[in-house]
Design a protein around this motif. Structure first.
Motif, PDB file in Angstrom:
ATOM      1  N   GLY A   1      18.543   8.559 -48.418  1.00 38.60           N
ATOM      2  CA  GLY A   1      18.507   7.679 -47.267  1.00 38.60           C
ATOM      3  C   GLY A   1      19.875   7.112 -46.956  1.00 38.60           C
TER       4      GLY A   1
ATOM      5  N   TYR B   1      22.305  -2.735 -48.841  1.00 38.45           N
ATOM      6  CA  TYR B   1      20.878  -2.457 -48.979  1.00 38.45           C
ATOM      7  C   TYR B   1      20.642  -0.974 -48.697  1.00 38.45           C
ATOM      8  N   PHE B   2      19.473  -0.495 -49.090  1.00 41.72           N
ATOM      9  CA  PHE B   2      19.141   0.921 -48.977  1.00 41.72           C
ATOM     10  C   PHE B   2      17.927   1.106 -48.087  1.00 41.72           C
ATOM     11  N   LYS B   3      17.994   2.075 -47.183  1.00 37.22           N
ATOM     12  CA  LYS B   3      16.864   2.421 -46.331  1.00 37.22           C
ATOM     13  C   LYS B   3      16.551   3.898 -46.544  1.00 37.22           C
ATOM     14  N   GLU B   4      15.382   4.155 -47.083  1.00 39.76           N
ATOM     15  CA  GLU B   4      15.018   5.528 -47.414  1.00 39.76           C
ATOM     16  C   GLU B   4      14.649   6.308 -46.160  1.00 39.76           C
ATOM     17  N   TYR B   5      14.993   7.594 -46.145  1.00 35.23           N
ATOM     18  CA  TYR B   5      14.619   8.455 -45.026  1.00 35.23           C
ATOM     19  C   TYR B   5      13.102   8.635 -44.990  1.00 35.23           C
ATOM     20  N   SER B   6      12.562   8.717 -43.774  1.00 28.47           N
ATOM     21  CA  SER B   6      11.155   9.094 -43.624  1.00 28.47           C
ATOM     22  C   SER B   6      11.026  10.602 -43.844  1.00 28.47           C
TER      23      SER B   6
ATOM     24  N   TYR C   1      23.235  11.476 -49.409  1.00 31.16           N
ATOM     25  CA  TYR C   1      23.127  10.104 -48.915  1.00 31.16           C
ATOM     26  C   TYR C   1      24.024   9.911 -47.694  1.00 31.16           C
TER      27      TYR C   1
ATOM     28  N   ASN D   1      23.590   1.007 -46.736  1.00 37.11           N
ATOM     29  CA  ASN D   1      24.343   0.172 -45.812  1.00 37.11           C
ATOM     30  C   ASN D   1      25.209  -0.807 -46.590  1.00 37.11           C
TER      31      ASN D   1
ATOM     32  N   ARG E   1      15.219  10.094 -54.128  1.00 32.73           N
ATOM     33  CA  ARG E   1      15.193   9.164 -52.998  1.00 32.73           C
ATOM     34  C   ARG E   1      16.501   9.305 -52.216  1.00 32.73           C
TER      35      ARG E   1
END
Length: 256
Positions: free
Chosen positions: A235, A244-249, A206, A238, A233
């Motif tokens: 990503g 909040y969480f933003k998953e990697y593409s 992460y 933040n 998962r």
């Protein structure tokens, strides 16, 4: 009435002579004892008997005893009674890696030095070399050779050394279970920003983005966040203002 016993002067003379002789003997013994003690003191100070016989150093993990003795300006030829404990402590504290020190004198001519070192918070990478960053925010000399540091995170980029002190203090507050997961740290902020930004790359895949201010408190929730996300998962987590969480593409995962 019984007649009073009369003691003649002739009877008392031997007793007076004995008492005078005893006093004279005691006086001679006292003078001889004083002279003998004085000689012992002179011999003690003029010979190697007054030198430090043993120096015990405890509490040091990364600093060698040789380095501590050099900073303290003492050796086995120092006069034991002339040593000032306060002066020795002040000298040793000039070493940036020492947090506290206590010096005690023990029998026989033994000096006991107990030190407490600052914990290493991270390693700072500069021009291919690694500098230990202490929890006090101070940087030590670079590691010798080309060996890579282990056990502590690496600060791979930063904009100003002003960022290192608050970062070191926050890292030192982290529980070991979270601290050990931090692999790399980047400090992209500039000096003009009110709150320095921090980006941490974790060993479990992460990336955490936050501000250095209250970082340790924010990171308390990291284990529970990771547990909720699950192992598949990955990503960016933040923790700047709101978490909040933003998953990697897929492309980002492949790139990383």
């Amino acid at each position: 009435m019984d007649k009073e016993k009369i003691v003649t002067i002739e009877d008392r003379i031997p007793k007076l002579k004995a008492q005078r002789k005893q006093k004279a003997n005691r006086r001679i013994i006292m003078y001889l004892s004083f002279f003998f003690i004085l000689m012992l003191v002179i011999v003690y100070f003029q010979s190697s008997l007054s030198d430090v016989k043993k120096i015990e150093i405890t509490g040091n993990r990364t600093i060698s005893e040789k380095e501590i003795l050099a900073t303290a300006h003492i050796d086995r030829h120092s006069a034991f009674l002339n040593l000032s404990k306060q002066e020795i402590e002040d000298n040793i504290l000039k070493n940036k890696a020492i947090a506290s020190v206590e010096v005690k004198k023990a029998f026989y001519n033994t000096l006991v030095v107990t030190v407490k070192e600052y914990r290493k918070a991270a390693y700072v990478q500069k021009k291919g070399r690694y500098y230990p960053l202490l929890e006090s925010g101070k940087l030590l000399r670079a590691m010798k050779g080309k060996s890579l540091p282990t056990g502590e995170p690496i600060v791979s980029s930063y904009q100003s050394e002003k960022q290192l002190l608050p970062l070191a203090k926050e890292l030192s507050k982290l529980p070991n279970s979270i601290y050990q997961r931090i692999s790399e740290i980047q400090l992209p902020s500039n000096e003009q920003e009110k709150n320095f930004k921090v980006e941490m790359f974790m060993s479990d895949g992460y990336e955490v983005k936050a501000t250095i201010h209250a970082l340790a408190k924010k990171m308390d929730s990291y284990p529970s966040i990771v547990q909720q996300l699950g192992p598949h998962r990955k990503g960016v987590i933040n923790m700047d203002v709101s978490t909040y969480f933003k998953e990697y593409s897929k492309e980002e995962v492949q790139k990383k």
